[in-house]
Design a protein around this motif. Sequence first.
Motif, mmCIF file in Angstrom:
data_model
loop_
_atom_site.group_PDB
_atom_site.id
_atom_site.type_symbol
_atom_site.label_atom_id
_atom_site.label_comp_id
_atom_site.label_asym_id
_atom_site.label_seq_id
_atom_site.Cartn_x
_atom_site.Cartn_y
_atom_site.Cartn_z
ATOM 1 N N THR A 191 0.811 -1.210 0.000
ATOM 2 C CA THR A 191 0.000 0.000 0.000
ATOM 3 C C THR A 191 0.845 1.261 0.000
ATOM 4 O OG1 THR A 191 -1.787 -1.125 1.186
ATOM 5 C CG2 THR A 191 -1.778 1.273 1.256
ATOM 6 N N TYR A 192 1.804 1.338 0.916
ATOM 7 C CA TYR A 192 2.481 2.606 1.145
ATOM 8 C C TYR A 192 3.511 2.931 0.060
ATOM 9 C CZ TYR A 192 0.184 3.372 5.590
ATOM 10 O OH TYR A 192 -0.763 3.619 6.543
ATOM 11 N N LEU A 199 -9.257 3.226 4.641
ATOM 12 C CA LEU A 199 -7.832 3.535 4.758
ATOM 13 C C LEU A 199 -7.604 4.507 5.899
ATOM 14 C CD1 LEU A 199 -4.891 3.389 3.707
ATOM 15 C CD2 LEU A 199 -5.424 5.418 2.348
ATOM 16 N N ASN A 236 -5.106 3.594 8.849
ATOM 17 C CA ASN A 236 -3.878 4.171 8.320
ATOM 18 C C ASN A 236 -2.721 4.105 9.319
ATOM 19 O OD1 ASN A 236 -1.925 5.743 7.129
ATOM 20 N ND2 ASN A 236 -3.273 7.466 6.696
ATOM 21 N N TYR A 249 -6.341 1.569 -5.928
ATOM 22 C CA TYR A 249 -5.705 0.263 -5.741
ATOM 23 C C TYR A 249 -5.004 0.210 -4.379
ATOM 24 C CZ TYR A 249 -2.052 -3.324 -6.184
ATOM 25 O OH TYR A 249 -1.206 -4.380 -5.950
ATOM 26 N N ALA A 250 -4.226 1.245 -4.087
ATOM 27 C CA ALA A 250 -3.493 1.280 -2.813
ATOM 28 C C ALA A 250 -4.460 1.308 -1.633
ATOM 29 C CB ALA A 250 -2.575 2.500 -2.783
ATOM 30 N N TYR A 251 -5.487 2.153 -1.741
ATOM 31 C CA TYR A 251 -6.458 2.261 -0.652
ATOM 32 C C TYR A 251 -7.168 0.929 -0.405
ATOM 33 C CZ TYR A 251 -6.190 7.418 -0.714
ATOM 34 O OH TYR A 251 -5.794 8.721 -0.631
ATOM 35 N N THR A 252 -7.479 0.219 -1.496
ATOM 36 C CA THR A 252 -8.254 -1.014 -1.368
ATOM 37 C C THR A 252 -7.464 -2.115 -0.679
ATOM 38 O OG1 THR A 252 -9.599 -0.488 -3.308
ATOM 39 C CG2 THR A 252 -9.499 -2.796 -2.651
ATOM 40 N N ILE A 253 -6.190 -2.258 -1.007
ATOM 41 C CA ILE A 253 -5.378 -3.280 -0.336
ATOM 42 C C ILE A 253 -5.423 -3.083 1.170
ATOM 43 C CG2 ILE A 253 -3.018 -4.079 0.090
ATOM 44 C CD1 ILE A 253 -2.383 -3.747 -2.788
ATOM 45 N N TYR A 254 -5.163 -1.868 1.593
ATOM 46 C CA TYR A 254 -5.115 -1.591 3.028
ATOM 47 C C TYR A 254 -6.500 -1.710 3.660
ATOM 48 C CZ TYR A 254 -2.802 0.384 7.110
ATOM 49 O OH TYR A 254 -2.240 0.550 8.344
ATOM 50 N N THR A 292 -5.827 -9.070 0.956
ATOM 51 C CA THR A 292 -4.700 -8.773 0.073
ATOM 52 C C THR A 292 -4.807 -9.557 -1.234
ATOM 53 O OG1 THR A 292 -3.273 -8.387 2.006
ATOM 54 C CG2 THR A 292 -2.183 -8.739 -0.113
ATOM 55 N N THR A 338 -7.690 -8.344 -3.626
ATOM 56 C CA THR A 338 -7.415 -7.057 -4.277
ATOM 57 C C THR A 338 -6.462 -7.240 -5.453
ATOM 58 O OG1 THR A 338 -7.710 -5.895 -2.177
ATOM 59 C CG2 THR A 338 -6.576 -4.711 -3.936
#
Length: 478
Positions: A125-126, A236, A240, A386-391, A421, A424
């Motif tokens: 994600t990060y 997220l 976070n 995409y990043a937000y969804t993984i987390y 994970t 996604t």
Amino acid sequence: MSPLYAGVLGAIVVTLLVVSFSRIHKVKTKADYLVASRSLSAFVLVFTLLSSWIGSGSLLGGAENAYRHGFAALWQAGGGWIGLLLIYFIAPRARRFAQFTIPDLLEARYNQAARVLGVIAVLFTYTAITSYQLIGGGDILHLVFPTVISPDLGKYLIAAFVIVFTAVAGMSSVAYMDVFIGLLATFTLLLAYPFLLHAAGGWSGAMHALPHSHFEVLGDLTLIQGLELAVPTCLLMLGNQAMYQKFFSAKSEKDARNAVIGWIVGTIVLETIIVTLAVLGSVVFPTGEVSQHPREILAYTALHGLPAVLGALLMGAVFAKIISTANNFLFSPATNLVNDVFVRYISPKSSDKQVLIVSRLMVVLLGVWALYQALHTESVLRKTLYAYTIYSAALTPVILAAFYWKRANAAGAVSAIAAGTFMTVFWDSPFIHHHLPAIIAERDAIFPSLVASLLCLVVISLVTKPPRPEQLAKLRAD
């Protein structure tokens, strides 16, 4: 190339470096580097939280969405606002736990497997979030120096600066520099509004120039599309790690809770003004270069649609916010690799000096990985989601369950992180598009991933042994 714009960007870079290097002598231990010796006041926390949250996701992805769809883009920001209201109650508990990372919490509440899977989800994600900050910074350098710096060269230059700045002094330099960046961004964004509104012919002129849907709640989006913007952002926000790490850095539980109040107000104001400026920018600049790259609308407006001094300050503020967000989201996964892998499994007895050396090396390695992703990303908005969804799917449910559901156990948490994970990453595979109806396959991954994660967390926790009393002790409400 405008000397004024170049001068403002140069002054910001020099200021960031001076502040960062000036704090090197204060960084002597792991706690100094990772959580600023747990010394941050509510005032500092407000601005570092604002700067870590509002970066390219809002300034590029959100602005691009607003340029295309109008005020319906606030669905993405609104998800974060709902999350912020809930965080008000979580912040004191997070400070009470007072460790270094989210995987610390996962191991204390669940087990080592949850910690390891948590590290993997955070890394995915990060570094993805860091990558589109590099894209945004590269775009700005290209706009200011069009004949000298290409967008890709800009990404390399921003990556080098972010890596150096982040590696030098850790949380201490990141947090205190965010106060300056937050104030600069707030005032310049607000000052830009009346000038751009005048250029657009007032609200009557804007409403005449744009489709009526640009001013409706959903606009030309469906309700599902609106929720696909809001839900990942909300989740997220709730899970976070960069936020929790700031709470771990607070002086006290009171400072952590008070900071959330200022954070809520600041986030609502800034994200609303960002969307508003992008909508007005679409009136003033409906065609040309920016219509092909609408993520650049704020920087383009600063360069071509405002008085020179204000435009240069706005460009500098957007640039500084992007740098700040990149620092925060690069620093956080480096913390994971050091605290959750190196210290936990490789060298538990390492000295503070060794930890600091490894921490800075991890920042460099992760920065290079983020740069690689930036060079292979086309859409910032798509990368954001995409990043937000993984987390959101993998970690937020188990983090919230750690605080609020006593029956959640290690088996449920591990299966939930793995399922969220996997789903996604798997959702964009050819298998999904070839074997499911288009109406399902074309949807964002957030809902299938979240359902898979929640089912695993709830069902497996209920059919296996409950957690031990000592696993609940550190996160009790009293």
